[in-house]
Design a protein around this motif. Structure first.
Motif, PDB file in Angstrom:
ATOM      1  N   VAL A  11      -3.919  -2.884   3.334  1.00  0.00           N
ATOM      2  CA  VAL A  11      -4.647  -1.635   3.107  1.00  0.00           C
ATOM      3  C   VAL A  11      -4.331  -1.150   1.704  1.00  0.00           C
ATOM      4  O   VAL A  11      -3.156  -0.978   1.345  1.00  0.00           O
ATOM      5  CB  VAL A  11      -4.248  -0.569   4.146  1.00  0.00           C
ATOM      6  N   GLU A  21      -7.472   8.511   7.161  1.00  0.00           N
ATOM      7  CA  GLU A  21      -8.122   7.214   7.044  1.00  0.00           C
ATOM      8  C   GLU A  21      -7.144   6.124   6.634  1.00  0.00           C
ATOM      9  O   GLU A  21      -7.261   4.973   7.061  1.00  0.00           O
ATOM     10  CB  GLU A  21      -9.288   7.289   6.064  1.00  0.00           C
ATOM     11  N   LEU A  22      -6.170   6.472   5.809  1.00  0.00           N
ATOM     12  CA  LEU A  22      -5.177   5.494   5.376  1.00  0.00           C
ATOM     13  C   LEU A  22      -4.396   4.935   6.561  1.00  0.00           C
ATOM     14  O   LEU A  22      -4.046   3.753   6.595  1.00  0.00           O
ATOM     15  CB  LEU A  22      -4.206   6.132   4.385  1.00  0.00           C
ATOM     16  N   ALA A  74      -9.021   2.246   1.759  1.00  0.00           N
ATOM     17  CA  ALA A  74      -9.108   3.554   2.416  1.00  0.00           C
ATOM     18  C   ALA A  74      -9.872   4.543   1.548  1.00  0.00           C
ATOM     19  O   ALA A  74      -9.915   4.424   0.315  1.00  0.00           O
ATOM     20  CB  ALA A  74      -7.709   4.076   2.719  1.00  0.00           C
TER      21      ALA A  74
END
Length: 317
Positions: A11, A21-22, A74
């Protein structure tokens, strides 16, 4: 990666990243019985500022992108987005191998577009950023009305909760609906929302109450194998046809008939993945009159035949 090793997901966190969201890939994919290894990196290995009042420190720099089977970018605050990528971001993305699957969450589609990864592809992003996206990247076939787009090696998703949807989609795509449903239960999220579902409903959603259609929707899901009509649904809800149809549209965003087709296709997909029933048998169980009708609706929904869809999941099963 070595044989038997978990699928590595990296990510990428950029300055201005949304903390929620991360964390989605780690939370969702990390609940998939060890099938995925999720790592987080930044373009220089240093902490990044979030769009909240704190920073996030990571364990990895951009070199880990070279080892990824899937990269998830992200989302970031819209004010941080530029038409051309900062050199450090471009350098980090250049480390990704050509065969690596790439996923964007929400506004991260801008990052992929700026890198040229979405040229000529269908993609989505948050509906509120659609006009800006089209002005900046007219070469991308943007569809802002869906939750996510799976365009093969590149997948894009809409805002916030659609990041959960696309990660569950990855689990379903890689390992089938049984594991995806297990992950959804562990994380207490809906197990499946079709990528083609609308991002939002134009009308305000009424609060649930005595006049809600929720109970009738739950009842209908238990009777999909029956030839349900609008009159049947309205009778169950104890409403007139006109009142029920209007209330249903307000709450769900589609007509009752369209919703029934969507739910039948969803159930058919689950049976194609998890059973050896024939197409005709599945059609009967989900309420399509014939196997031909199931083929027609499945192709309209996802562009493939039942046989092709089933073959996709045979290895995972």
């Amino acid at each position: 990666m070595p044989a038997g090793a978990p699928h590595r997901v990296v990510v990428l966190a950029l300055d201005g990243v949304y903390p929620f969201e991360l964390g989605i890939p780690s939370r969702i994919l990390g609940a998939a019985d060890g099938r995925y290894e999720v790592l987080t990196c930044t373009v220089d290995g240093r902490a990044v500022h979030t769009n909240a009042d704190f920073t996030v420190g990571v364990e990895h720099g951009p070199e880990v992108l070279e080892t990824a089977d899937t990269v998830v970018v992200a989302s970031v605050s819209p004010e941080r987005l530029t038409e051309e990528l900062p050199s450090a971001v471009a350098g980090a993305l250049a480390r990704i191998r050509p065969d690596t699957r790439i996923v964007s969450i929400c506004t991260a589609a801008f990052v992929l577009a700026a890198a040229g990864l979405l040229d000529g592809r269908r993609a989505t992003t948050h509906w509120n950023c659609a006009d800006r996206f089209r002005r900046m990247y007219p070469q991308v076939d943007l569809d802002p009305d869906v939750l996510f787009v799976d365009d093969g090696r590149i997948l894009t998703s809409a805002g916030a909760a659609a990041g959960v949807d696309i990660c569950l989609h990855l689990v379903r795509k890689d390992h089938g609906s049984e594991l995806a449903n297990k992950v959804a239960r562990r994380c207490v999220v809906p197990p499946f929302r079709d990528g083609g579902q609308a991002q939002y409903i134009e009308q305000p959603v009424p609060e649930a109450g005595p006049a809600s259609t929720a109970a009738t929707r739950a009842w209908a899901l238990e009777h999909l194998d029956e030839p349900l009509t609008l009159a049947d649904l309205a009778a169950h809800a104890r409403m007139s046809l006109r009142t029920f149809a209007r209330r249903f549209q307000d709450e769900v965003g589609v007509s009752p008939g369209r919703w029934l087709i969507q739910q039948r296709v969803v159930h058919a997909r689950q049976l194609l993945e998890a059973s050896d029933l024939s197409v005709d048998q599945i059609a009967g169980r989900v309420g399509f009159a014939t196997g031909a009708s199931l083929r027609q609706h499945l192709h309209a929904a996802i562009g493939v035949s039942p046989q092709a869809y089933r073959r996709t999941f045979q290895t995972a099963r």
